[in-house]
Design a protein around this motif. Structure first.
Motif, mmCIF file in Angstrom:
data_model
loop_
_atom_site.group_PDB
_atom_site.id
_atom_site.type_symbol
_atom_site.label_atom_id
_atom_site.label_comp_id
_atom_site.label_asym_id
_atom_site.label_seq_id
_atom_site.Cartn_x
_atom_site.Cartn_y
_atom_site.Cartn_z
ATOM 1 N N ASN A 77 0.748 -1.130 -0.254
ATOM 2 C CA ASN A 77 0.140 0.024 0.028
ATOM 3 C C ASN A 77 0.716 1.569 -0.050
ATOM 4 O O ASN A 77 0.689 2.093 -1.105
ATOM 5 N N ILE A 78 1.909 1.646 1.550
ATOM 6 C CA ILE A 78 3.066 2.648 0.960
ATOM 7 C C ILE A 78 3.865 3.171 -0.590
ATOM 8 O O ILE A 78 3.450 3.788 -0.880
ATOM 9 N N LYS A 79 4.121 1.279 -1.121
ATOM 10 C CA LYS A 79 4.413 1.530 -2.368
ATOM 11 C C LYS A 79 3.214 1.867 -3.186
ATOM 12 O O LYS A 79 3.608 2.780 -4.506
ATOM 13 N N GLU A 80 2.506 1.245 -3.180
ATOM 14 C CA GLU A 80 1.735 2.186 -4.809
ATOM 15 C C GLU A 80 1.922 3.851 -4.597
ATOM 16 O O GLU A 80 0.505 4.405 -5.037
ATOM 17 N N GLN A 81 1.393 3.993 -2.961
ATOM 18 C CA GLN A 81 0.672 5.793 -2.447
ATOM 19 C C GLN A 81 1.805 6.799 -3.238
ATOM 20 O O GLN A 81 1.605 7.490 -3.246
ATOM 21 N N MET A 82 2.906 6.084 -2.363
ATOM 22 C CA MET A 82 4.030 6.836 -3.110
ATOM 23 C C MET A 82 4.234 6.736 -4.680
ATOM 24 O O MET A 82 4.805 8.640 -4.893
ATOM 25 N N LYS A 83 3.305 6.434 -4.932
ATOM 26 C CA LYS A 83 3.158 6.092 -6.723
ATOM 27 C C LYS A 83 3.026 8.000 -6.969
ATOM 28 O O LYS A 83 2.763 8.526 -8.326
ATOM 29 N N GLN A 84 1.971 8.085 -5.997
ATOM 30 C CA GLN A 84 0.704 9.906 -6.574
ATOM 31 C C GLN A 84 1.229 10.720 -6.046
ATOM 32 O O GLN A 84 0.377 11.436 -6.846
ATOM 33 N N PHE A 85 2.502 10.636 -5.562
ATOM 34 C CA PHE A 85 2.870 11.507 -5.324
ATOM 35 C C PHE A 85 3.379 12.545 -6.058
ATOM 36 O O PHE A 85 4.522 12.036 -7.079
ATOM 37 N N ALA A 133 12.473 8.916 -0.319
ATOM 38 C CA ALA A 133 11.395 7.650 0.348
ATOM 39 C C ALA A 133 11.256 6.717 -0.294
ATOM 40 O O ALA A 133 10.589 5.676 -0.366
ATOM 41 N N ASP A 134 10.487 7.595 -1.701
ATOM 42 C CA ASP A 134 9.777 6.234 -3.197
ATOM 43 C C ASP A 134 10.824 5.231 -2.746
ATOM 44 O O ASP A 134 11.036 4.730 -3.305
ATOM 45 N N GLU A 135 12.313 5.937 -3.630
ATOM 46 C CA GLU A 135 13.376 4.919 -3.510
ATOM 47 C C GLU A 135 13.926 3.226 -2.534
ATOM 48 O O GLU A 135 14.013 3.086 -2.850
ATOM 49 N N GLU A 136 13.305 4.107 -1.363
ATOM 50 C CA GLU A 136 13.499 3.664 -0.310
ATOM 51 C C GLU A 136 12.784 2.519 0.531
ATOM 52 O O GLU A 136 12.992 1.279 0.338
ATOM 53 N N SER A 137 11.374 2.894 0.282
ATOM 54 C CA SER A 137 10.440 2.239 -0.328
ATOM 55 C C SER A 137 10.627 0.497 -1.024
ATOM 56 O O SER A 137 10.466 -0.907 -0.560
ATOM 57 N N LYS A 138 11.659 0.674 -2.055
ATOM 58 C CA LYS A 138 12.027 -0.502 -2.909
ATOM 59 C C LYS A 138 12.364 -1.740 -2.264
ATOM 60 O O LYS A 138 12.108 -2.443 -2.316
ATOM 61 N N GLY A 139 12.855 -0.907 -1.146
ATOM 62 C CA GLY A 139 14.303 -2.389 -0.381
ATOM 63 C C GLY A 139 13.347 -2.913 1.333
ATOM 64 O O GLY A 139 14.224 -3.667 1.352
#
Lengths: 206, 206
Positions: free
Chosen positions: A198-206, B152-158
């Motif tokens: 969910n966090i990853k998905e939401q991140m994409k929308q920033f 943060a987006d980058e870091e969320s990947k790992g």
């Protein structure tokens, strides 16, 4: 997944204080539930059905085995003992952390079927202390004590298959450790993959 | 082995509150030590050598790399950052649990070299809350915030490579969870094989 309870199996030598430990945990925190086992043995003086055990006939017990109703079950001497699946799963679904106090044989059965199960072995700090605790009770004859020591010897053989070892030299400290192990089990990454996605998905929308 | 400290790496998004979390832990318990990193960047106003960082020249830093003196090191923009091995090992040997606040890249380096390391990722409950915390500080311009969100987006990947995920919706609860994770790490069976063998040996003599 995130809010589901943790299934924890507590085993340990007779005299390790695991009963007192679980009692301390139940008194201090409200996230725990104890599983109540089925048994085919007769109730002892003062034992109520559904409290320490559910007392069942051998026929009822065998039928429950056929219906795949046990998480694990075993036969000791002349009686059968089993952990009812339904109750445990209901509690876990409600977010309760379920503590099962069972023997090694059952513990390993549960772990094999449900790999997320946390296996915890409780021991006194050393074997001399264990002996002292067993003998020191003064409530049983030497024969019983010897049998128990022999069984402890037998059980010690599988200790290293458990995930955690708790050294019970102080009930309070040990209960904190046990609670820590359960909190850690909740925090395992595998329990939070939905949140991570969910966090990853939401991140994409920033 | 039993009394050795636990090495724990804490990573997390900027705005996850991991700094406050570690501070809360250090205040409440006395078993923790923070590692102080080496850096080649210049001290900022009020920064003392040996407190937030050890300030070193690039030459000193490079020599320390050659001497295999870092647990992990990395270069960000124009500066190098590294975790000194000696300090961490001294603390662990003294039984202190060492918290390393480092980035994902370094965290994975440490885990590879020292598989017993516990990797913990701290996150706000969701990405919206993360954004709110980053923007809500009101201390940085939009450009800085955007850079941070991108990182943060980058870091969320790992994230999923970490052992534990802590959801920081309450500092107090989250600090308890972190402490629980460390207690659990102490209780891992692998840390107690010597005790287990001693118990088995003593058992034989009963």
């Amino acid at each position: 997944m995130d809010n589901r309870g943790v299934l924890a199996v507590i085993s340990g030598f007779s005299g390790s204080g695991k009963g007192t430990l679980m009692k301390a945990l139940l008194e201090k925190y409200d996230n725990y539930a104890l599983s109540v086992s089925w048994t085919t043995r007769k109730p002892r003086e003062g034992e109520e059905d559904g409290v320490s055990y559910f007392f069942r006939t051998q026929e009822e017990f065998d039928r429950h085995i056929e219906e795949d109703g046990f998480l694990e079950y075993a036969r000791y001497v002349d009686h059968s003992y089993g952990t009812p699946k339904q109750y445990v799963f209901d509690q876990l679904d409600q977010g309760k952390d379920v503590l099962l106090e069972i023997e090694m044989q059952g513990a390993l059965q549960v772990k094999e079927k449900y790999p997320d199960t946390v296996l915890i072995f409780v021991t006194p700090p050393n074997a001399e202390e264990l002996k002292r605790r067993l003998v020191g009770r003064g409530t049983e004859d030497m024969e019983t004590i010897k049998k128990r020591l022999a069984r402890a010897d037998e059980e010690s053989k599988g200790m290293e298959q458990y995930d955690y070892l708790l050294v019970n030299d102080s009930i309070e400290r040990c209960a904190e450790e046990l609670h820590g192990v359960i909190m850690a089990a909740h925090a395992r990454m595998g329990n939070h993959l939905e949140l991570v996605n969910n966090i990853k998905e939401q991140m994409k929308q920033f």
